[in-house]
Design a protein around this motif. Structure first.
Motif, PDB file in Angstrom:
ATOM      1  N   LYS A  90       0.865  -1.180   0.000  1.00 21.48           N
ATOM      2  CA  LYS A  90       0.000   0.000   0.000  1.00 21.48           C
ATOM      3  C   LYS A  90       0.895   1.222   0.000  1.00 21.48           C
ATOM      4  O   LYS A  90       1.883   1.275   0.767  1.00 21.48           O
ATOM      5  CB  LYS A  90      -0.848  -0.029   1.268  1.00 21.48           C
ATOM      6  CG  LYS A  90      -2.225   0.543   1.096  1.00 21.48           C
ATOM      7  CD  LYS A  90      -3.054   0.205   2.323  1.00 21.48           C
ATOM      8  CE  LYS A  90      -4.385   0.918   2.263  1.00 21.48           C
ATOM      9  NZ  LYS A  90      -5.186   0.600   3.446  1.00 21.48           N
ATOM     10  N   TYR A  91       0.590   2.178  -0.867  1.00 22.51           N
ATOM     11  CA  TYR A  91       1.371   3.410  -0.922  1.00 22.51           C
ATOM     12  C   TYR A  91       0.391   4.562  -1.088  1.00 22.51           C
ATOM     13  O   TYR A  91      -0.458   4.540  -1.976  1.00 22.51           O
ATOM     14  CB  TYR A  91       2.352   3.358  -2.112  1.00 22.51           C
ATOM     15  CG  TYR A  91       3.079   4.655  -2.372  1.00 22.51           C
ATOM     16  CD1 TYR A  91       4.177   5.036  -1.591  1.00 22.51           C
ATOM     17  CD2 TYR A  91       2.656   5.513  -3.386  1.00 22.51           C
ATOM     18  CE1 TYR A  91       4.833   6.236  -1.825  1.00 22.51           C
ATOM     19  CE2 TYR A  91       3.306   6.711  -3.627  1.00 22.51           C
ATOM     20  CZ  TYR A  91       4.388   7.073  -2.845  1.00 22.51           C
ATOM     21  OH  TYR A  91       5.041   8.253  -3.070  1.00 22.51           O
ATOM     22  N   ASP A  92       0.494   5.533  -0.191  1.00 24.17           N
ATOM     23  CA  ASP A  92      -0.348   6.722  -0.285  1.00 24.17           C
ATOM     24  C   ASP A  92      -1.836   6.364  -0.390  1.00 24.17           C
ATOM     25  O   ASP A  92      -2.572   6.931  -1.204  1.00 24.17           O
ATOM     26  CB  ASP A  92       0.099   7.549  -1.499  1.00 24.17           C
ATOM     27  CG  ASP A  92      -0.181   9.030  -1.293  1.00 24.17           C
ATOM     28  OD1 ASP A  92      -0.522   9.406  -0.161  1.00 24.17           O
ATOM     29  OD2 ASP A  92      -0.094   9.793  -2.272  1.00 24.17           O
ATOM     30  N   GLY A  93      -2.263   5.378   0.413  1.00 23.48           N
ATOM     31  CA  GLY A  93      -3.680   5.016   0.463  1.00 23.48           C
ATOM     32  C   GLY A  93      -4.158   4.112  -0.652  1.00 23.48           C
ATOM     33  O   GLY A  93      -5.311   3.674  -0.651  1.00 23.48           O
ATOM     34  N   LYS A  94      -3.314   3.799  -1.640  1.00 27.36           N
ATOM     35  CA  LYS A  94      -3.718   2.927  -2.760  1.00 27.36           C
ATOM     36  C   LYS A  94      -3.131   1.536  -2.587  1.00 27.36           C
ATOM     37  O   LYS A  94      -2.020   1.380  -2.061  1.00 27.36           O
ATOM     38  CB  LYS A  94      -3.173   3.480  -4.088  1.00 27.36           C
ATOM     39  CG  LYS A  94      -3.883   4.701  -4.580  1.00 27.36           C
ATOM     40  CD  LYS A  94      -4.991   4.288  -5.535  1.00 27.36           C
ATOM     41  CE  LYS A  94      -5.739   5.520  -6.035  1.00 27.36           C
ATOM     42  NZ  LYS A  94      -7.074   5.177  -6.501  1.00 27.36           N
ATOM     43  N   GLU A 128       8.857  -1.022   2.541  1.00 21.96           N
ATOM     44  CA  GLU A 128       9.314   0.320   2.921  1.00 21.96           C
ATOM     45  C   GLU A 128      10.232   0.211   4.131  1.00 21.96           C
ATOM     46  O   GLU A 128       9.950  -0.536   5.076  1.00 21.96           O
ATOM     47  CB  GLU A 128       8.101   1.185   3.288  1.00 21.96           C
ATOM     48  CG  GLU A 128       8.469   2.607   3.628  1.00 21.96           C
ATOM     49  CD  GLU A 128       7.257   3.432   4.079  1.00 21.96           C
ATOM     50  OE1 GLU A 128       6.223   2.826   4.433  1.00 21.96           O
ATOM     51  OE2 GLU A 128       7.370   4.672   4.074  1.00 21.96           O
ATOM     52  N   TRP A 153      11.456   3.162  -0.386  1.00 22.87           N
ATOM     53  CA  TRP A 153      10.830   1.924  -0.864  1.00 22.87           C
ATOM     54  C   TRP A 153      11.841   1.096  -1.629  1.00 22.87           C
ATOM     55  O   TRP A 153      12.623   1.629  -2.426  1.00 22.87           O
ATOM     56  CB  TRP A 153       9.631   2.264  -1.746  1.00 22.87           C
ATOM     57  CG  TRP A 153       8.492   2.787  -0.928  1.00 22.87           C
ATOM     58  CD1 TRP A 153       8.296   4.087  -0.530  1.00 22.87           C
ATOM     59  CD2 TRP A 153       7.431   2.030  -0.362  1.00 22.87           C
ATOM     60  NE1 TRP A 153       7.172   4.173   0.239  1.00 22.87           N
ATOM     61  CE2 TRP A 153       6.606   2.933   0.356  1.00 22.87           C
ATOM     62  CE3 TRP A 153       7.080   0.677  -0.402  1.00 22.87           C
ATOM     63  CZ2 TRP A 153       5.468   2.501   1.036  1.00 22.87           C
ATOM     64  CZ3 TRP A 153       5.942   0.259   0.261  1.00 22.87           C
ATOM     65  CH2 TRP A 153       5.150   1.165   0.974  1.00 22.87           C
ATOM     66  N   TYR A 192       8.417   6.641  -6.916  1.00 22.85           N
ATOM     67  CA  TYR A 192       7.084   6.851  -7.503  1.00 22.85           C
ATOM     68  C   TYR A 192       7.069   8.241  -8.133  1.00 22.85           C
ATOM     69  O   TYR A 192       7.726   9.162  -7.633  1.00 22.85           O
ATOM     70  CB  TYR A 192       6.012   6.810  -6.416  1.00 22.85           C
ATOM     71  CG  TYR A 192       5.968   5.529  -5.623  1.00 22.85           C
ATOM     72  CD1 TYR A 192       5.015   4.550  -5.891  1.00 22.85           C
ATOM     73  CD2 TYR A 192       6.866   5.306  -4.577  1.00 22.85           C
ATOM     74  CE1 TYR A 192       4.965   3.376  -5.148  1.00 22.85           C
ATOM     75  CE2 TYR A 192       6.816   4.127  -3.836  1.00 22.85           C
ATOM     76  CZ  TYR A 192       5.867   3.171  -4.130  1.00 22.85           C
ATOM     77  OH  TYR A 192       5.814   2.011  -3.398  1.00 22.85           O
ATOM     78  N   LYS A 201       4.630  11.696  -9.338  1.00 22.38           N
ATOM     79  CA  LYS A 201       3.651  12.494  -8.567  1.00 22.38           C
ATOM     80  C   LYS A 201       2.250  11.877  -8.598  1.00 22.38           C
ATOM     81  O   LYS A 201       1.430  12.150  -7.725  1.00 22.38           O
ATOM     82  CB  LYS A 201       3.627  13.946  -9.063  1.00 22.38           C
ATOM     83  CG  LYS A 201       3.256  14.097 -10.507  1.00 22.38           C
ATOM     84  CD  LYS A 201       3.100  15.546 -10.888  1.00 22.38           C
ATOM     85  CE  LYS A 201       2.769  15.768 -12.340  1.00 22.38           C
ATOM     86  NZ  LYS A 201       2.111  14.731 -13.105  1.00 22.38           N
ATOM     87  N   ASP A 202       1.989  11.010  -9.606  1.00 20.59           N
ATOM     88  CA  ASP A 202       0.668  10.359  -9.669  1.00 20.59           C
ATOM     89  C   ASP A 202       0.670   8.985  -9.001  1.00 20.59           C
ATOM     90  O   ASP A 202      -0.288   8.223  -9.139  1.00 20.59           O
ATOM     91  CB  ASP A 202       0.250  10.183 -11.134  1.00 20.59           C
ATOM     92  CG  ASP A 202       0.151  11.525 -11.834  1.00 20.59           C
ATOM     93  OD1 ASP A 202      -0.342  12.475 -11.197  1.00 20.59           O
ATOM     94  OD2 ASP A 202       0.605  11.620 -12.990  1.00 20.59           O
ATOM     95  N   GLY A 203       1.775   8.664  -8.332  1.00 21.09           N
ATOM     96  CA  GLY A 203       1.844   7.370  -7.662  1.00 21.09           C
ATOM     97  C   GLY A 203       2.266   6.232  -8.569  1.00 21.09           C
ATOM     98  O   GLY A 203       2.232   5.069  -8.179  1.00 21.09           O
TER      99      GLY A 203
END
Ligand code: FUB
Length: 339
Positions: A244-248, A294, A299, A325, A327-329
């Protein structure tokens, strides 16, 4: 298919251009599942050996018999091989081929998950339990009920639930299953049909069973359509991983015969996931298999190649490299060897 070895000069050039070196060289290791437990990195790999079995599409030459756990205090520290953590002779139900494992920590216990073939040559997934992250682990007498195929990856979500992702086609036998039922006469779908997706199941509270009927995961293309079985550059083959990264939720996997590590993003541990791109271009050796973890805000991709064995597909070495990553993940694609 046959195994073609490269000439020594080419192997030397590949080693020189590699973005990272094998973490350990005293044994061959592959399929690294990395976790940070109690501030330290633990890698749960396959332990590759020369089993003397000829190369074939079923992967019979991957004749592994035991597992070792690798530990590292940090990404820059030496990697330590902690010796045998579990051997096939100590698993009552398993006959051979101890393939890609994973582990999870819950409370004070460590759960080690591994696929193996039973005497009937069918893969199932087992669990072994220990009170140390490096083992030894004591195997449960039976495989996990309702488990099948290979490559278990166990993900702990932020709400404390654990999910197992698994499956693999060809040698992994997923093509013989539909809706969790085995049928030896079944094969891969036709090229124009949806691919066979990876499988997910929530784990029971005691981590020893599935808490639900396993479900197939959908991986969609940019138009919201399921990836097709003929889309060999993107379709799921084996080597599930979830992070999971940045809520996704990022579901990542190998495309097998096209040798890419890819990922797909979604909003739930069950998917659906939308194809996001490649994480790693092909490595030396047929297989590619990884994990992502992480450590202190950075990461890392844990992966393997066959450069230490001069290209022998079933004698691989675990490596690690930082990933980033945009900026859009989106994960920036890594090349395992510099141009
Ligand atoms: O190591 C044996 C098999 O090769 C794994 O289970 C697959 O993912 C592939 O890496």
């Amino acid at each position: 298919m046959s195994e073609e070895l490269l000439p020594p000069e080419q192997i030397q050039a590949i080693r020189a251009k590699a973005i990272s070196q094998p973490l350990v060289e005293n044994i061959y290791t592959a399929d690294p599942s990395a976790h940070v437990f109690d501030g330290k990195i633990y890698i749960y790999p396959s332990h590759d050996i020369e089993a003397g079995i000829p190369f074939n599409d079923n992967g019979d030459h991957f004749g592994m018999e035991d597992y070792h756990v690798i530990s590292m205090d940090s990404p820059d520290s030496p990697a330590v091989d902690n010796g045998v953590a579990l051997h096939v002779k100590d698993v009552p139900w398993a006959a051979r081929q101890m393939w890609a494992p994973d582990a999870a920590k819950k409370g004070d216990l460590y759960y080690f998950y591994f696929p193996a073939k039973k005497a009937d040559d069918i893969f199932q997934i087992g669990v072994a339990v220990g009170d140390s992250p490096i083992g030894p682990f004591v195997a449960q007498p039976e495989p996990i009920k309702g488990s099948y195929t290979i490559d278990p990856a166990v993900f702990e979500d932020e709400d404390g639930e654990y999910y197992m992702y698994f499956g693999g086609i060809w040698g992994g036998q997923l093509q013989h299953y539909r809706k969790n039922q085995y049928d030896a006469t079944l094969s891969e779908p036709a090229d124009h049909e949806p691919q066979l997706g990876p499988i997910v199941a929530k784990m029971s509270d005691d981590m020893l069973e599935f808490a639900e009927t396993p479900k197939e995961i959908l991986i969609l293309d940019e138009n919201g359509q399921p990836l097709l079985a003929g889309d060999h550059d993107r379709r799921f083959f084996e080597a599930s991983w979830m992070h999971k990264y940045d809520g996704k939720y990022y579901f990542s996997y190998s495309t097998g015969n096209t040798h890419f590590l890819c990922y797909a993003m979604g909003d739930s541990p069950y998917g659906p996931f939308t194809y996001g791109g490649r994480i790693l271009e092909p490595v030396l050796g047929w297989t590619t298999h990884h994990s992502i973890a992480e450590f202190e805000g950075k990461w890392y991709l844990f992966y393997h190649d066959s450069s230490l064995s001069s290209g022998i597909t079933h004698l691989r070495s675990v490596k690690m490299a930082e990933i980033t990553y945009d900026k859009d993940g989106k994960i920036n694609t890594l090349k395992p060897y510099r141009d």
